[in-house]
Write a protein that holds these residues in place. Structure first.
Motif, short mmCIF file in Angstrom:
data_model
loop_
_atom_site.label_atom_id
_atom_site.label_comp_id
_atom_site.label_asym_id
_atom_site.label_seq_id
_atom_site.Cartn_x
_atom_site.Cartn_y
_atom_site.Cartn_z
N GLN A 52 28.73 17.21 29.45
CA GLN A 52 28.95 15.93 29.76
C GLN A 52 27.62 15.20 29.29
O GLN A 52 26.49 15.56 29.17
CB GLN A 52 29.08 15.54 31.23
CG GLN A 52 30.60 16.20 31.60
CD GLN A 52 31.50 16.01 30.98
OE1 GLN A 52 31.91 14.86 30.50
NE2 GLN A 52 32.65 16.64 31.03
N LYS A 53 27.65 13.82 29.37
CA LYS A 53 26.70 12.71 29.10
C LYS A 53 25.39 13.25 29.69
O LYS A 53 24.17 13.24 29.25
CB LYS A 53 27.05 11.40 29.12
CG LYS A 53 27.76 10.72 28.01
CD LYS A 53 26.93 10.61 26.95
CE LYS A 53 27.70 9.58 26.17
NZ LYS A 53 26.57 9.45 24.68
N ASP A 54 25.64 13.51 31.20
CA ASP A 54 24.46 13.80 32.00
C ASP A 54 23.86 15.26 31.71
O ASP A 54 22.94 15.47 32.34
CB ASP A 54 24.84 13.71 33.55
CG ASP A 54 26.05 14.55 33.89
OD1 ASP A 54 26.39 15.38 33.09
OD2 ASP A 54 26.70 14.34 35.08
N SER A 55 24.58 16.03 30.77
CA SER A 55 23.77 17.27 30.51
C SER A 55 22.70 17.08 29.41
O SER A 55 22.05 18.12 29.10
CB SER A 55 25.01 17.92 29.73
OG SER A 55 26.21 18.53 30.72
N THR A 56 22.76 15.81 29.03
CA THR A 56 21.24 15.83 27.97
C THR A 56 20.09 15.87 28.64
O THR A 56 20.03 15.61 29.94
CB THR A 56 21.64 14.13 27.56
OG1 THR A 56 22.79 14.15 27.04
CG2 THR A 56 20.38 14.08 26.59
N GLY A 57 19.30 16.75 27.97
CA GLY A 57 17.94 16.84 28.52
C GLY A 57 17.08 18.24 27.91
O GLY A 57 17.79 18.66 26.98
N THR A 58 16.15 18.38 28.56
CA THR A 58 15.13 19.61 28.12
C THR A 58 15.65 20.77 29.01
O THR A 58 15.60 20.85 29.95
CB THR A 58 13.76 19.23 28.01
OG1 THR A 58 13.36 18.15 27.26
CG2 THR A 58 12.99 20.56 27.62
N TYR A 59 15.86 21.98 28.11
CA TYR A 59 16.26 23.13 28.83
C TYR A 59 14.90 24.13 28.31
O TYR A 59 14.51 24.28 27.24
CB TYR A 59 17.45 23.88 28.27
CG TYR A 59 18.57 22.89 29.02
CD1 TYR A 59 19.27 23.18 30.23
CD2 TYR A 59 19.10 21.75 28.30
CE1 TYR A 59 20.30 22.61 30.64
CE2 TYR A 59 19.85 20.92 28.67
CZ TYR A 59 20.73 21.20 30.10
OH TYR A 59 21.89 20.61 30.39
N THR A 60 14.71 24.92 29.32
CA THR A 60 13.38 26.17 29.15
C THR A 60 14.29 27.48 29.44
O THR A 60 15.04 27.77 30.38
CB THR A 60 12.41 25.81 30.14
OG1 THR A 60 11.85 24.57 30.04
CG2 THR A 60 11.42 26.71 29.95
N CYS A 61 13.81 28.17 28.28
CA CYS A 61 14.34 29.83 28.38
C CYS A 61 13.17 30.50 28.54
O CYS A 61 11.91 30.43 27.88
CB CYS A 61 14.86 30.02 27.09
SG CYS A 61 15.12 31.90 26.91
N VAL A 62 13.11 31.49 29.52
CA VAL A 62 12.01 32.37 30.02
C VAL A 62 12.52 33.90 29.55
O VAL A 62 13.55 34.38 30.44
CB VAL A 62 11.50 32.22 31.32
CG1 VAL A 62 10.30 33.10 31.58
CG2 VAL A 62 11.08 30.65 31.68
N ALA A 63 11.70 34.80 28.99
CA ALA A 63 11.90 36.08 28.95
C ALA A 63 10.85 36.90 29.33
O ALA A 63 9.44 36.68 29.06
CB ALA A 63 12.29 36.27 27.27
N ARG A 64 10.75 37.83 30.25
CA ARG A 64 10.06 38.56 30.68
C ARG A 64 10.49 40.29 30.82
O ARG A 64 11.57 40.64 31.21
CB ARG A 64 9.71 38.28 31.83
CG ARG A 64 10.59 38.13 33.07
CD ARG A 64 10.10 37.82 34.49
NE ARG A 64 9.31 36.86 34.75
CZ ARG A 64 9.89 35.42 34.87
NH1 ARG A 64 11.31 35.56 35.17
NH2 ARG A 64 9.19 34.51 35.15
N ASN A 65 9.39 41.12 30.57
CA ASN A 65 9.48 42.48 30.88
C ASN A 65 8.22 42.83 31.53
O ASN A 65 7.40 42.14 31.75
CB ASN A 65 9.99 43.34 29.65
CG ASN A 65 9.09 43.25 28.46
OD1 ASN A 65 7.85 42.93 28.59
ND2 ASN A 65 9.46 43.95 27.33
N GLU A 66 8.03 44.23 31.59
CA GLU A 66 6.75 44.82 32.18
C GLU A 66 5.69 44.71 31.28
O GLU A 66 4.52 44.82 32.00
CB GLU A 66 7.06 46.21 32.87
CG GLU A 66 7.43 47.20 31.21
CD GLU A 66 7.90 48.48 31.64
OE1 GLU A 66 7.55 49.58 31.20
OE2 GLU A 66 8.73 48.60 32.66
N LEU A 67 6.04 44.13 29.88
CA LEU A 67 4.68 44.44 29.26
C LEU A 67 4.31 42.59 29.16
O LEU A 67 3.43 42.29 28.18
CB LEU A 67 4.97 44.87 27.73
CG LEU A 67 5.25 46.23 27.49
CD1 LEU A 67 5.41 46.78 26.28
CD2 LEU A 67 4.19 47.07 28.31
#
Length: 1186
Positions: A510-525
């Motif tokens: 929707q229109k209000d879905s506009t914005g900045t999204y952050t993806c975070v990836a993590r493992n034990e290293l």
């Protein structure tokens, strides 16, 4: 005890596989792949069975990839192949491909063998298939002495090819010395082994150049066998030869060609076997001898031939089944049959299978401590053996790895470490071949990496899914989390979908879905994050779509495509026709919101699609254009069922051009009588394509058909073949037969001739017959040529005749014609009507009577009677004038008539004549009659002169039409005050001999209205009106002169202007009231005191010729001494006829009543006081005011 341990181990293996962690997927990211270590992978290699051209260099391919790049080595026939020791062998740089130089002195045969390539780096070794190198061979035919083949006609024959054994096997074909392929058929055909089979030979098979050719494709060479000669002896030639060598007493002769039942030439015997491998093409062959030539049929015992994979070749002598499988095993029977019997052969087919993959091993990328498996499953017939190798070495003798366990076709890895990386080979083999597959195990320990570019912008359309990528890699496999905004909370819930590859899906953005999204990836290293941006746009819409259109050929059509879109997106509009580009034609005009097609043609018919594209979405709308036109003309006209009077016409309709054909019009041409002229024959509904046509004799018919639809008519079809009907007697006689004499002593017989096609034959003539009616005479007949008139002379005057005209031609007469009645020529009537009587009805109307003349004296068709009448003189003036005769015609046998439009008090004469077709008869003696007096017309003028303070002088002229003896004049007058009211009416009677009168004792400065008319003994005539004003006295005038000084004052001038304006308004109101029929206030008084002597006579009194002033009379302006322009004068129109007979403008009905109109004007006189007295002029009003 052993069985229990085996079962327990299998159960533990299944449990382990269920608990196993899935291996890592390495994204195909070039930068990532360059950084990660990877065991070798064979990417390209030569085929297992590699036949090479011995004249060219041998190239054995072996390409591989890995990190670090692998090194290459080769084995030949199972031992190491040291390429450095052979100057003819080189390896391409950064590649394992071998190049063996044959063109510089090497021999290909020296390098035959089995080659295998190994690609190795620090993480393992991959090996290629065993590549068998063999040079191709194309040996020559061995020389042999070929004896000529002498064969008896009808016998079978096999010409053997026996080509040399080559590598690969050659392609065989038969040709002659001219390099033309020998024709093949069901009787003569080539077998799979290359031999040429003759089911039975014929004399035309005799030739000396049957040549078998073998083509070797690898070496691109063709080998030729020596020509084979065949001579076929026919039975006739054998009999002639034997007869020449035997005596007459010997018994000789060879049996003629005998028919034979089929026998199989190949395969021999009743059964045979065939083994074929799975996936190959199965070819089974049966060729039979016999006379007549046998026909081959194939069946599968106990089953059906496989659909969609079965084909018949070589005139059904070869059965071909492609992509065979084990299910195609079985017994196949071929049956050869001719009229004498049949033969059959059963081929038992067994389908074996080289190994084929069920599950080929796949590469494993694992993290330290993870588990995994390599599975290698194959099938075949017989079932293949599975063996494993590690880095190219049988796993049994490979270095130990505690994390590895082999269980048949599966290798299980548990808690792997980086040292566990290796390349494993699975080999599946049976007696028909082998499969070899490399699969590596790569153990990696890598921190998370996000491969999606930072700050990547995603744009989607509202209400559509949004997919935000977060491509990642790490070992162990990282966990992925998503946040909205830099410091937002973690995303959860049903409104989001989290994919295993890290992608975040918003199913309905929707229109209000506009914005900045952050993806975070993590493992034990480690841990890493990346931001992406999402923009949601308004969807593109077509708010006015193109609509279905029907257009006539050569018209103009326009399709609209009006769009609405997000203002940040730039749309492009594309038009397609039938899902393809628009034609490159200047007639197609693409506008901003529309597509216009000019001068539409049939090719423009189709579906037009408007496609609107943006970078994010695409919408389209389509509409169909139907181009309609007149139908194409019918074609293939055919005449069948020809009879003397009918024929059946059939045709094929042309293209209806998208408008259904409603009917067909059939036209014919008579090439014998009217060539080039087409006539309408009939028409039939549009669903009908045949019609039974009725024909006339002696017509050379051609037909054509015209198709009709709602748009119009097609062009005519091409004419049909001509059909000449036989001659016959005429079917009909001439029409419209008449007999009318042109002279008193003749009879002119006329008729309408038959048209050409009505003649029914050559020599068209007419038999004209006549006889006098009511007289016992014989028919007089004459035969005339093809004309339309015959004149009979010497006939009595105007007697009836019976007439008939009959058609005839060379074949005979038409049916007996019907008779018609005609008359010989007319002559002028002989006598005049008698006993003419006139009865005068009133002063303008009289009735005339006469006795009819005897019909015999009419000497023709009685048309009526004519009455001639004219005015002799007026009894009042005793003056003659030019005599103008008037004529009234009364149709039929009438004996009376009305004479209208007569002048009162006049003397008239008349006579009556009878009329026939020839003309008028003699006139009756003139009859004199007189009309009585009538009311006079209005006086010719009325003038009022010499106004004084109390008198006025009146002058007048006598009536133009006194219509009798004038007895007196009547003058009436009355004053009119300033308010336009009428005063008392005064009446004066004046002798008829007077022409002027002075009125005295009148009021000064007063307007008077005068009414003036003349009288006879019958009554008063129409009146004439006039107005006049007496002048002011001197005292008043002196007062007015003294007021001149006042009139120069400004206030007085203003007052006078106001008064004048008021008077003008009053005048306008009076004019309006008069036009609407308004009356003076004293109008009713005038009506009450009207003089009865001057009232007009009503029309129903039967009188004519009254005169009246039809309009109101305008008042005189001050000082006017001339009559008003409204004075009515009677026009000279007395001689016109109205409503009574057929004179110039009128006629009588059969009963004598008048139905025409007399042309003279009748002037109506309104009753006294019925006119509205007009208001005085502004000058008079001012005069009265002063």
């Amino acid at each position: 005890m052993m069985k229990k341990s085996i079962s327990a181990s299998k159960a533990s293996l299944v449990l382990f596989l269920c608990q196993m962690i899935f291996a890592l997927d390495v994204p195909l990211d070039s930068k990532l792949l360059e950084e990660l270590s990877q065991p070798p992978t064979i990417t390209q290699q030569s085929p297992k069975d590699y036949i090479v051209d011995p004249r060219e260099n041998i190239v054995i391919q072996c390409e591989a990839k890995g990190k670090p790049p692998p090194s290459f080595s080769w084995t030949r026939n199972g031992t190491h192949f040291d390429i450095d020791k052979d100057a003819q062998v080189t390896m391409k740089p950064n590649s394992g491909t071998l190049v063996i130089n044959i063109m510089n002195g090497g021999k290909a045969e020296a390098y035959e063998g089995v080659y295998q390539c190994t690609a190795r780096n620090e993480r393992g070794a991959a090996i290629s298939n065993n590549i068998v190198i063999r040079p191709s061979r194309s040996p020559l035919w061995t020389k042999e002495k070929l004896e000529p083949n002498q064969v008896r006609e009808g016998d079978s024959l096999v010409l053997h090819c026996r080509p040399p054994v080559g590598l690969p096997p050659p392609i065989i074909f038969w040709m002659d010395n001219a390099f033309q392929r020998l024709p093949q058929s069901e009787r003569v055909s080539q077998g799979l082994n290359g031999d040429l089979y003759f089911s039975n030979v014929q004399p035309e098979d005799t030739r000396e150049d049957y040549i078998c050719y073998a083509r070797f494709n690898h070496t691109q060479t063709i080998q030729q066998k020596q020509p084979i000669s065949v001579k076929v002896f026919s039975m006739d030639s054998l009999n002639d030869t034997i007869a020449a060598n035997l005596s007459d007493t010997d018994i000789y002769g060879v049996k003629p060609v005998t028919e034979r039942q089929p026998i199989l030439l190949t395969p021999t015997g009743s059964t045979s076997t065939k083994v074929e491998l799975r996936g190959n093409v199965l070819l089974l062959e049966c060729i039979a001898a016999g006379l007549p030539t046998p026909v081959i049929r194939w069946i599968k015992e106990g089953g059906e031939l496989p659909a969609n994979r079965t084909f018949f070749e070589n005139f059904k002598k070869t059965l071909k089944i492609i992509d065979v499988s084990e299910a195609d095993s079985g017994n196949y029977k071929c049956i050869a049959r001719n009229i004498l019997g049949s033969a059959h052969h059963v081929i038992s087919v067994t389908v074996k299978a080289a190994p084929y993959w069920i599950t080929a091993p796949r590469n494993l990328v694992l993290s330290p401590g993870e588990d995994g498996t390599l599975i290698c499953r194959a099938n075949g017939n017989p079932k293949p053996n599975i063996s494993w190798l590690a880095n190219g070495v049988p796993i049994a003798i490979a270095p130990e790895d505690p994390s590895r366990k082999v269980d048949g076709d599966t290798i299980i890895f548990s808690h792997v470490q980086e040292r566990s990386s290796a390349v494993y080979q699975c080999n599946a083999s049976n007696e028909y071949g082998y499969l070899l597959a490399n699969a590596f195990v790569n153990v990696l320990a890598e921190p998370p990496r996000i491969l999606t570019p930072a700050n990547k912008l995603y744009q989607v359309i509202a209400d559509s899914p949004a997919l935000l990528d977060c491509a990642y890699f790490g070992s162990p496999k990282p966990e992925i989390e998503w946040f909205k905004g830099v410091k937002g909370s973690i995303l959860r819930g049903d409104e989001y979908v989290f994919h295993d590859n890290g992608t975040l899906e918003i199913p309905v953005a929707q229109k209000d879905s506009t914005g900045t999204y952050t993806c975070v990836a993590r493992n034990e290293l480690g841990k890493i994050q990346n931001e992406v941006r999402l923009e949601v746009k308004d969807p593109t819409m077509i708010i006015k779509q193109p609509e279905y259109k029907v257009i006539q050929r050569y018209g103009q059509v326009s399709f609209e495509c009006i769009i609405k879109h997000d203002f940040t997106l730039l749309p492009t509009v594309i038009w397609l026709k039938d899902n393809d580009e628009l034609p490159d034609d200047e007639r197609f005009l693409v506008g901003k919101d529309n597509l216009t097609i000019m001068n539409v043609t049939d090719k423009d018919d189709g579906t037009y699609t408007c496609i609107v594209n943006t970078t994010l979405d695409s919408v389209s709308a389509s509409a169909v254009l139907t181009v309609v036109a007149q139908p194409n003309p019918p074609f293939d006209l055919e005449l069948t069922g020809q009879l003397e009077r009918s024929v059946e016409l059939s045709w094929i309709p042309g293209d209806e051009n998208n408008s259904p054909i409603t009917n067909f019009v059939i036209e014919y041409e008579d090439g014998l009588h009217e060539p080039g002229v087409w006539h309408y024959q009939t028409e039939v509904p549009g669903t009908q394509t045949t019609v039974q046509l009725k024909l006339s004799p002696y017509v050379n018919y051609s037909f054509r058909v015209i198709a009709v639809n709602e748009i119009g008519r097609s062009q005519p079809s091409e004419p049909s073949e001509q059909y000449l009907t036989k001659s016959a007697n005429p079917d009909e006689n001439p029409s419209n037969v008449q007999g009318i004499g042109s002279e008193p002593d003749n009879l002119v017989i006329t008729w309408e001739s038959l048209k050409g096609f009505q003649s029914n034959g050559p020599g068209l003539q007419y038999k004209v017959s006549w006889r006098q009616k009511d007289v016992d005479d014989e028919w007089t007949s004459v035969i005339v040529a093809n004309v339309s008139k015959y004149i009979v002379s010497g006939t009595p005057t105007f007697v009836p005749y019976e007439i008939k005209v009959q058609a005839l031609n060379d074949l005979g007469y038409a049916p007996e014609p019907s008779e018609v009645i005609g008359h010989s020529g007319e002559d002028l009537p002989m006598v005049a009507p008698g006993n003419v009587q006139v009865h005068v009805i009133n002063s303008t109307l009289a009735k005339v009577h006469w006795d009819p003349v005897p019909l015999k004296t009419v000497r023709g068709h009685l048309q009526g009677y004519k009455v001639y009448y004219w005015k002799v003189q007026s009894l009042s003036r005793r003056s003659r004038r030019h005599v103008e005769k008037k004529i009234l015609t009364f149709r039929g046998n009438k004996t009376f008539g009305m004479l209208p439009g007569l002048e009162p008090f006049s003397s008239y004469k008349l006579n009556v004549r009878v009329v026939n077709g020839k003309g008028e008869g003699p006139a009756s003696p003139d009859k004199v009659f007189k009309t009585p007096e009538g009311v006079p017309s209005s006086p010719s003028f009325l003038k009022i002169t010499n106004p004084t303070l109390d008198s006025l002088t009146l002058e007048w002229g006598s009536p133009t039409h006194p219509n009798g003896v004038l007895t007196s004049y009547i003058l009436k007058f009355q004053p009119i005050n300033n308010t336009h009211e009428l005063g008392p009416l005064v009446e004066i009677r004046i002798p008829a001999n007077e022409s002027s009168l002075i009125l005295k004792n009148l009021n000064y400065s007063t307007r008077y209205k005068f009414y003036f008319n003349a009288q006879t003994s019958v009554g008063s005539g129409s009146q004439i009106t006039e107005e006049a004003v007496t002048i002011m006295d001197e005292g008043k005038m002196a007062m007015a002169s003294r007021q001149v000084d006042i009139a120069t004052q400004g206030w007085f001038i203003g007052l006078m202007c106001a008064v004048a304006l008021l008077i003008l308004i009053l005048l306008i109101v009076c004019f309006i009231r008069r036009n609407k029929g308004g009356k003076y206030p004293v109008k009713e008084k005038e009506d009450a005191h009207a003089d009865p002597e001057i009232q007009p006579m009503k029309e129903d009194d039967g009188t004519f010729g009254e005169y009246s002033d039809a309009e109101d009379h305008k008042p005189l302006k001050k000082g006017s001494r001339t009559p008003s322009d409204r004075t009515v004068k009677k026009e000279d129109s007395d001689d016109s006829l109205v409503d009574y007979g057929e004179g110039v403008n009128g006629q009588f009905n059969e009963d004598g009543s008048f139905i025409g109109q007399y042309s003279g004007k009748k002037e109506k006189e309104p009753a006294e006081g019925n006119e509205s007295s007009e208001a005085p002029s502004p000058v008079n009003a001012m005069n009265s005011f002063v």
